[in-house]
Design a protein around this motif. Structure first.
Motif, PDB file in Angstrom:
ATOM      1  N   LEU A 209       2.169  -4.039   5.300  1.00  0.00           N
ATOM      2  CA  LEU A 209       0.655  -3.143   5.176  1.00  0.00           C
ATOM      3  C   LEU A 209       1.062  -2.372   3.888  1.00  0.00           C
ATOM      4  CD1 LEU A 209      -0.376  -2.186   8.564  1.00  0.00           C
ATOM      5  CD2 LEU A 209      -1.767  -3.586   6.884  1.00  0.00           C
ATOM      6  N   SER A 210       2.257  -1.658   3.940  1.00  0.00           N
ATOM      7  CA  SER A 210       2.776  -0.699   2.777  1.00  0.00           C
ATOM      8  C   SER A 210       2.744  -1.329   1.577  1.00  0.00           C
ATOM      9  CB  SER A 210       4.297   0.044   3.199  1.00  0.00           C
ATOM     10  OG  SER A 210       4.751  -0.065   2.202  1.00  0.00           O
ATOM     11  N   ILE A 211       3.198  -2.757   1.282  1.00  0.00           N
ATOM     12  CA  ILE A 211       3.140  -3.319   0.268  1.00  0.00           C
ATOM     13  C   ILE A 211       1.795  -3.633  -0.209  1.00  0.00           C
ATOM     14  CG2 ILE A 211       3.705  -5.736  -0.947  1.00  0.00           C
ATOM     15  CD1 ILE A 211       6.255  -5.594   0.643  1.00  0.00           C
ATOM     16  N   ALA A 212       0.945  -4.044   0.738  1.00  0.00           N
ATOM     17  CA  ALA A 212      -0.529  -4.289   0.516  1.00  0.00           C
ATOM     18  C   ALA A 212      -1.181  -3.024  -0.072  1.00  0.00           C
ATOM     19  CB  ALA A 212      -1.141  -4.723   1.891  1.00  0.00           C
ATOM     20  N   ARG A 213      -0.910  -1.726   0.382  1.00  0.00           N
ATOM     21  CA  ARG A 213      -1.551  -0.634   0.002  1.00  0.00           C
ATOM     22  C   ARG A 213      -1.151  -0.255  -1.577  1.00  0.00           C
ATOM     23  NH1 ARG A 213      -0.940   1.341   5.230  1.00  0.00           N
ATOM     24  NH2 ARG A 213       1.145   1.844   4.876  1.00  0.00           N
ATOM     25  N   LYS A 214       0.079  -0.610  -1.793  1.00  0.00           N
ATOM     26  CA  LYS A 214       0.716  -0.096  -3.121  1.00  0.00           C
ATOM     27  C   LYS A 214       0.071  -1.243  -4.085  1.00  0.00           C
ATOM     28  CE  LYS A 214       4.953   0.304  -1.946  1.00  0.00           C
ATOM     29  NZ  LYS A 214       6.370   0.107  -2.116  1.00  0.00           N
ATOM     30  N   ASP A 215       0.100  -2.410  -3.801  1.00  0.00           N
ATOM     31  CA  ASP A 215      -0.308  -3.510  -4.871  1.00  0.00           C
ATOM     32  C   ASP A 215      -1.816  -4.002  -4.640  1.00  0.00           C
ATOM     33  OD1 ASP A 215      -0.297  -5.435  -6.852  1.00  0.00           O
ATOM     34  OD2 ASP A 215       1.580  -6.477  -6.008  1.00  0.00           O
ATOM     35  N   LYS A 216      -2.753  -3.133  -5.314  1.00  0.00           N
ATOM     36  CA  LYS A 216      -4.056  -3.451  -5.217  1.00  0.00           C
ATOM     37  C   LYS A 216      -4.522  -5.054  -5.772  1.00  0.00           C
ATOM     38  CE  LYS A 216      -6.042   1.030  -4.383  1.00  0.00           C
ATOM     39  NZ  LYS A 216      -4.828   1.843  -4.575  1.00  0.00           N
ATOM     40  N   ASP A 217      -3.777  -5.236  -6.842  1.00  0.00           N
ATOM     41  CA  ASP A 217      -4.273  -6.467  -7.485  1.00  0.00           C
ATOM     42  C   ASP A 217      -3.777  -7.864  -6.447  1.00  0.00           C
ATOM     43  OD1 ASP A 217      -5.102  -5.456  -9.710  1.00  0.00           O
ATOM     44  OD2 ASP A 217      -3.100  -5.656 -10.804  1.00  0.00           O
ATOM     45  N   ASP A 218      -2.564  -7.563  -5.789  1.00  0.00           N
ATOM     46  CA  ASP A 218      -1.941  -8.669  -5.025  1.00  0.00           C
ATOM     47  C   ASP A 218      -1.643  -8.158  -3.568  1.00  0.00           C
ATOM     48  OD1 ASP A 218      -2.093 -10.982  -7.068  1.00  0.00           O
ATOM     49  OD2 ASP A 218      -0.980  -9.382  -8.053  1.00  0.00           O
ATOM     50  N   PRO A 219      -2.539  -7.670  -2.829  1.00  0.00           N
ATOM     51  CA  PRO A 219      -2.185  -7.113  -1.423  1.00  0.00           C
ATOM     52  C   PRO A 219      -1.468  -7.930  -0.584  1.00  0.00           C
ATOM     53  CG  PRO A 219      -4.733  -7.297  -1.621  1.00  0.00           C
ATOM     54  CD  PRO A 219      -4.016  -7.861  -3.006  1.00  0.00           C
ATOM     55  N   HIS A 220      -1.497  -9.191  -0.804  1.00  0.00           N
ATOM     56  CA  HIS A 220      -1.354 -10.302  -0.005  1.00  0.00           C
ATOM     57  C   HIS A 220       0.341 -10.587  -0.095  1.00  0.00           C
ATOM     58  CE1 HIS A 220      -2.987 -12.372  -3.291  1.00  0.00           C
ATOM     59  NE2 HIS A 220      -1.993 -12.923  -3.387  1.00  0.00           N
TER      60      HIS A 220
ATOM     61  N   GLY B 238      -8.412  -8.324   7.921  1.00  0.00           N
ATOM     62  CA  GLY B 238      -9.721  -7.608   7.769  1.00  0.00           C
ATOM     63  C   GLY B 238      -9.578  -6.180   7.717  1.00  0.00           C
ATOM     64  N   ASN B 239     -10.447  -5.371   8.068  1.00  0.00           N
ATOM     65  CA  ASN B 239     -10.339  -3.874   7.602  1.00  0.00           C
ATOM     66  C   ASN B 239      -9.457  -3.153   8.767  1.00  0.00           C
ATOM     67  OD1 ASN B 239     -12.295  -3.969   5.757  1.00  0.00           O
ATOM     68  ND2 ASN B 239     -14.027  -4.135   7.012  1.00  0.00           N
ATOM     69  N   GLU B 240      -9.076  -3.724   9.814  1.00  0.00           N
ATOM     70  CA  GLU B 240      -8.294  -3.173  10.714  1.00  0.00           C
ATOM     71  C   GLU B 240      -6.926  -3.341  10.501  1.00  0.00           C
ATOM     72  OE1 GLU B 240      -7.041  -3.697  15.441  1.00  0.00           O
ATOM     73  OE2 GLU B 240      -9.251  -4.746  14.893  1.00  0.00           O
ATOM     74  N   LYS B 241      -6.500  -2.590   9.543  1.00  0.00           N
ATOM     75  CA  LYS B 241      -5.133  -2.666   9.077  1.00  0.00           C
ATOM     76  C   LYS B 241      -4.094  -1.952   9.613  1.00  0.00           C
ATOM     77  CE  LYS B 241      -6.320  -4.289   4.309  1.00  0.00           C
ATOM     78  NZ  LYS B 241      -7.432  -4.850   4.712  1.00  0.00           N
ATOM     79  N   THR B 242      -3.877  -2.501  10.833  1.00  0.00           N
ATOM     80  CA  THR B 242      -2.693  -1.721  11.714  1.00  0.00           C
ATOM     81  C   THR B 242      -1.785  -2.818  12.000  1.00  0.00           C
ATOM     82  OG1 THR B 242      -3.641  -2.587  13.705  1.00  0.00           O
ATOM     83  CG2 THR B 242      -4.627  -0.239  12.971  1.00  0.00           C
ATOM     84  N   PRO B 243      -0.388  -2.199  12.143  1.00  0.00           N
ATOM     85  CA  PRO B 243       0.643  -3.034  12.205  1.00  0.00           C
ATOM     86  C   PRO B 243       0.563  -4.011  13.582  1.00  0.00           C
ATOM     87  CG  PRO B 243       1.683  -0.874  12.203  1.00  0.00           C
ATOM     88  CD  PRO B 243       0.270  -0.784  12.257  1.00  0.00           C
TER      89      PRO B 243
END
Ligand code: ZN
Length: 564
Positions: free
Chosen positions: A402-413, A373-378
């Protein structure tokens, strides 16, 4: 016997190739009653390579249903790339011709690989008839089942003709006006205009068009199962349907791929006793699991695909005159059993080591991200991975995800698979994209192919089994308007930019044909055409059914027979 288009000499005479390569082995087909109608069911596991099937077999702990009907392999490359994408590959499977990247139901443009002759500019993006259109014209029942939006590339290539797979509004409009008997999948937003919460900029309410045309629009599995007879558009999600492993958690009312396949076969075989049917079923999201390097969604969606194949095979075995083809359009992810972690230990890889991590996974990677969800913490990531993938991961690993999720907006998962599978599983991946290897081919029934087939041969084999001539179907459905009305005036009216209209002034007649629909008005009188009107902005060419040309010219011309 080889049909070329008059101006299309670049098109490879694939019928001849099949004959030479022995692609169709009629000897392997069991003797059949001649009088029975012929059915074809094509099942596509999007983005699935050979090794994924092997992993699924270990995961299942028993042979796959698919294993019983392995017959060969398929070359997947497209006109302008060694590595394929779904739009041109599905176009090859649907039309029998190899096309270029992004193109749906139309021939290739320039920039082809040296192995393929460059098409003349006048032929770029030429609409090509699909096996579904041929079957429909022959009076057979037709169906499309997918777990993605039905306007997504693979189902689109069977129902629509557009120069880009991203034109999903046009694709959905053509699908609605195509007269397909059964459509099951996601994508309901593309049926509604923006002011009704949909995606359509053209203001059209296709849901009400479907109802006017007599369709039942079903929105969940129960409504689908309650359906008895007629035509049905099952839109089980506004967007894509859920991954199989997430369905019970996030959308329990959606039907599974197996349930949709069973119902589609029941409806189509019931309606088409006299004339047969064509059905395409796509396990759409196997591809996305592979893009995400996500073994959890991969295993659940692929096992579900195998069950859908089982449903098709059960019907085919009882029916006795049904060709079942199952294959992929390309490999995605480059998945391997074995990775850099097993470089020195591969020959001691035990089954538990391979399977235990996979058996603990209870949600897909996109599902994990939703739980974060929105709580994007380790801390949150660690908790979610522990709860749903059963792994105790480190702070650094959680931070990397989390760093990959931030970089890859199209496929954050993507981060879950990329970071965790090399460390906690024996599975390897080479890419988040597609790869270029051959894919396995599975087949059962009359006209069953075998050996190594070229992608477009799948379209020809399908057409052959349905008894339709694709080239004559193209000549009948897609006449280039400007050249058809030599003494008339053809204009593309873009007054309403979202709803272009092909206008023809011929002698005293005024005809108008809205693009993406099968409608024609001559001097204000509306009639239905046997195919959809296509406009290609890139070439400024419009294509209309021969039926429209005859009507406007006032000719009683004969239309080519589409039967073989
Ligand atoms: Zn893909």
């Amino acid at each position: 016997m080889v049909q070329h288009f008059k101006t299309g000499k670049w098109l490879i005479p694939i019928v001849a190739l099949i004959a030479l390569a022995g692609g169709i082995d009629s000897a392997s087909a069991k003797p059949k009653e001649k009088s029975k109608p012929r059915n074809v069911i094509v099942l596509i596991a999007d983005g699935c390579g050979s090794e994924q099937y092997t992993l699924a077999r270990w995961f299942k702990g028993a042979p796959l249903t698919l294993d019983e009907i392995l017959v060969g392999a398929v070359k997947t490359h497209i006109a302008d790339s060694v590595v394929a994408d779904s739009a041109p590959t599905a176009t090859a499977y649907a039309t029998g011709y190899r096309s270029s990247d992004k193109l749906i139901g139309v021939g290739p443009k320039g920039g082809t690989l040296p192995t393929m002759p460059e098409p003349p500019a006048a032929e770029w993006y030429r609409p090509l008839a699909t096996v579904l259109e041929g079957a429909r014209l022959k009076g057979m029942a037709t169906g499309i089942v997918a777990t993605s939006r039905v306007s997504h590339a693979t189902p689109a290539a069977y129902m629509a003709h557009v120069p880009s797979r991203s034109q999903e509004e046009s694709i959905m409009e053509q699908a609605v006006y195509q007269g397909v008997d059964v459509v099951f999948g996601g994508g309901g937003r593309y049926l509604l205009p923006k002011n009704m919460g949909g995606k359509r900029a053209d203001g059209e309410n296709l849901k009400s068009v479907l109802r006017t045309k007599g369709y039942i629009v079903a929105e969940n599995g129960a409504e689908m199962n309650a359906f008895v007879t007629g035509r049905i558009f099952g839109m089980f999600s506004g967007d894509h349907m859920e991954p199989e492993i997430d369905r019970k958690e996030f959308a329990p009312k959606q039907p599974s791929l197996e349930e949709m396949t069973l119902k589609a076969i029941e409806i189509l075989s019931g309606q088409s006793k006299a004339r047969g049917f064509f059905l395409m079923v796509e396990g759409s999201e196997i591809d996305w699991a592979d893009h995400g390097n996500d073994p959890s969604q991969l295993m659940s969606d692929l096992m579900q695909f195998d069950r859908a194949v089982g449903a098709a095979l059960d019907f085919a075995r009882k029916n006795g005159n049904t060709l079942v083809l199952a294959l992929s359009d390309h490999n995605t992810g480059g998945m391997t059993i074995g990775n850099y972690g097993t470089s020195k230990t591969y020959s001691q890889l035990k089954l538990d080591q391979l399977l235990d991590p996979l058996r603990k996974m209870r949600l897909s990677a996109p599902g994990l991200l939703r739980k974060v969800g929105n709580e994007k913490t380790p801390e949150k990531v660690k908790g979610v991975v522990k709860a749903y993938w059963g792994l105790d991961i480190t702070d650094d690993e959680a931070a990397a995800i989390l760093s990959i999720a931030r970089k890859d907006k199209d496929d954050p998962h993507n981060g879950f698979g990329e970071v965790l599978t090399p460390r906690y599983t024996a599975i390897g991946w080479t890419t988040h994209g597609h790869t270029g290897g051959d894919v396995p081919l599975f087949a059962y029934g009359p006209k069953s192919p075998k050996g190594l087939l070229d992608g477009p041969e799948i379209g020809r084999v399908t057409a052959e089994a349905l008894g339709i001539d694709l080239d004559r179907t193209t000549q009948r459905l897609f006449v280039e308007a400007q050249s058809a009305f030599k003494d008339g005036m053809v204009t593309i009216d873009k007054t309403d930019a979202e709803n272009p209209v092909v206008r023809v002034e011929y002698q005293e007649k005024q005809a108008e044909m809205p693009v993406n629909k099968n409608l024609m008005r001559i001097d204000g009188v509306e009639s239905e055409l046997e195919g959809v009107v296509v406009y290609i902005p890139e070439t400024d060419k419009a294509y209309v059914p021969l039926q429209a040309v005859h009507a406007i010219l006032g000719k009683k011309g004969k239309r080519p027979s589409i039967s073989k």
